[in-house]
Write a protein that holds these residues in place. Structure first.
Motif, PDB file in Angstrom:
ATOM      1  N   MET A  73       0.845  -1.188   0.000  1.00  0.00           N
ATOM      2  CA  MET A  73       0.000   0.000   0.000  1.00  0.00           C
ATOM      3  C   MET A  73       0.880   1.238   0.000  1.00  0.00           C
ATOM      4  SD  MET A  73      -3.039  -1.251   2.599  1.00  0.00           S
ATOM      5  CE  MET A  73      -4.265  -0.046   2.053  1.00  0.00           C
ATOM      6  N   GLN A  74       0.296   2.365  -0.375  1.00  0.00           N
ATOM      7  CA  GLN A  74       1.022   3.628  -0.410  1.00  0.00           C
ATOM      8  C   GLN A  74       0.614   4.500   0.775  1.00  0.00           C
ATOM      9  OE1 GLN A  74       1.842   5.461  -4.404  1.00  0.00           O
ATOM     10  NE2 GLN A  74       0.135   4.148  -5.001  1.00  0.00           N
ATOM     11  N   LEU A  75       1.576   5.250   1.266  1.00  0.00           N
ATOM     12  CA  LEU A  75       1.365   6.015   2.487  1.00  0.00           C
ATOM     13  C   LEU A  75       1.753   7.475   2.313  1.00  0.00           C
ATOM     14  CD1 LEU A  75       1.034   6.339   5.639  1.00  0.00           C
ATOM     15  CD2 LEU A  75       3.436   5.648   5.813  1.00  0.00           C
ATOM     16  N   GLN A  76       0.908   8.350   2.852  1.00  0.00           N
ATOM     17  CA  GLN A  76       1.325   9.725   3.125  1.00  0.00           C
ATOM     18  C   GLN A  76       1.283   9.915   4.629  1.00  0.00           C
ATOM     19  OE1 GLN A  76      -0.296  12.982   0.892  1.00  0.00           O
ATOM     20  NE2 GLN A  76       0.272  14.496   2.417  1.00  0.00           N
ATOM     21  N   LEU A  77       2.406  10.270   5.185  1.00  0.00           N
ATOM     22  CA  LEU A  77       2.505  10.480   6.631  1.00  0.00           C
ATOM     23  C   LEU A  77       2.659  11.961   6.910  1.00  0.00           C
ATOM     24  CD1 LEU A  77       4.466   8.266   9.101  1.00  0.00           C
ATOM     25  CD2 LEU A  77       4.543  10.732   9.351  1.00  0.00           C
ATOM     26  N   VAL A  78       1.803  12.494   7.784  1.00  0.00           N
ATOM     27  CA  VAL A  78       1.841  13.910   8.159  1.00  0.00           C
ATOM     28  C   VAL A  78       2.317  14.009   9.598  1.00  0.00           C
ATOM     29  CG1 VAL A  78       0.521  16.052   8.363  1.00  0.00           C
ATOM     30  CG2 VAL A  78      -0.088  14.377   6.596  1.00  0.00           C
TER      31      VAL A  78
END
Length: 270
Positions: A73-78
């Motif tokens: 899966m692809q992740l954007q972490l803030v």
């Protein structure tokens, strides 16, 4: 669906004045996270670790990243970046598509010089992930943040991108600006009962309690569609209620009370 927000924790190590919802002390159970990811993967492969809270506080953050790797899966972490020096190896995970550092979160705080050293290291690292350094509410930034911003500009230059208020420093590294927004609240006056939004149609959010809601601006789940501890994600998004919400939004009808009070959606859709 373009993305799903996952609130792995509502606990935060900062108290930013622009974040008006009360913080908690909850962490999403690792087994629940594994279960939720399996349920949402057939519908969306892109996960944001972001609603309230600081995701790097989660005691199982390394295992969460490993799960995302394993599930492809692809992740954007803030993150606010304060703990980034302890978890710098996260940029090596194949799941990481984008790392957003809300630099404005430390505005006015006495932070360690290591904070800026870590960001410099992040910029110089040739990671495949996109790095987005957020300097929101630029006019009201403290002098140390303005000085750092000016230093970045003098070293790299800011090349305007096709996106508003977004500038490229180098390959895969960007600086972005935006005005602060007001979190929607049921105490606010109704703004409009007409219009649309990406929430619900292009995105959903799962808060730390497992409540599925329309977007990341509803951490208390006023617009809950159901709880994943009781109802399968498949059943939630195939429900008549969810389908009606999406149909109404596409027809520019706002039927959820919190959405009627949300000014953020006015930024991108009429």
């Amino acid at each position: 669906m373009k993305r799903i927000y996952l609130e792995i924790s509502n606990k935060c190590n900062l108290n930013c004045p622009f974040c008006t919802y009360p913080k908690g002390n909850d962490f999403m159970d690792l087994n629940d996270i594994n279960n939720y990811l399996d349920q949402i993967k057939p519908y969306c492969n892109y996960v944001y670790l972001h609603i309230l809270g600081e995701p790097l506080l989660h005691p199982d953050i390394k295992m969460i990243l490993k799960l995302l790797d394993e599930k492809d899966m692809q992740l954007q972490l803030v993150t606010n970046g304060v703990l980034l020096n302890r978890h710098f190896d996260l940029i090596e995970h194949k799941c990481l598509r984008k790392l957003s550092v809300s630099v404005h979160s430390v505005n006015g705080l006495h932070i360690s010089p290591d904070y800026f050293i870590t960001i410099d290291k992040l910029i110089s690292n040739d990671t495949k992930a996109i790095i987005d350094l957020r300097f929101y509410d630029e006019e009201n930034l403290s002098q140390d943040l303005k000085d750092y911003l000016n230093r970045l500009k003098s070293i790299y230059g800011f090349k305007q991108t096709s996106r508003k208020d977004s500038y490229k420093l180098k390959e895969n590294v960007y600086v972005s600006f935006a005005e602060l927004f007001e979190w929607p609240d049921m105490k606010h006056e109704i703004i409009s009962e007409e219009g649309s939004c990406h929430g619900g149609i292009d995105m959903l959010a799962i808060n730390v309690k497992g409540e599925v809601t329309l977007c990341c601006l509803d951490p208390l789940a006023y617009n809950s569609l159901g709880n994943l501890k009781e109802t399968a994600f498949k059943d939630i998004i195939e429900s008549a209620e969810y389908k009606k919400i999406c149909t109404d939004l596409k027809n520019h009808k706002i039927n959820k009370e919190l959405c009627k009070r949300c000014s953020y959606r006015l930024r991108f859709l009429s």
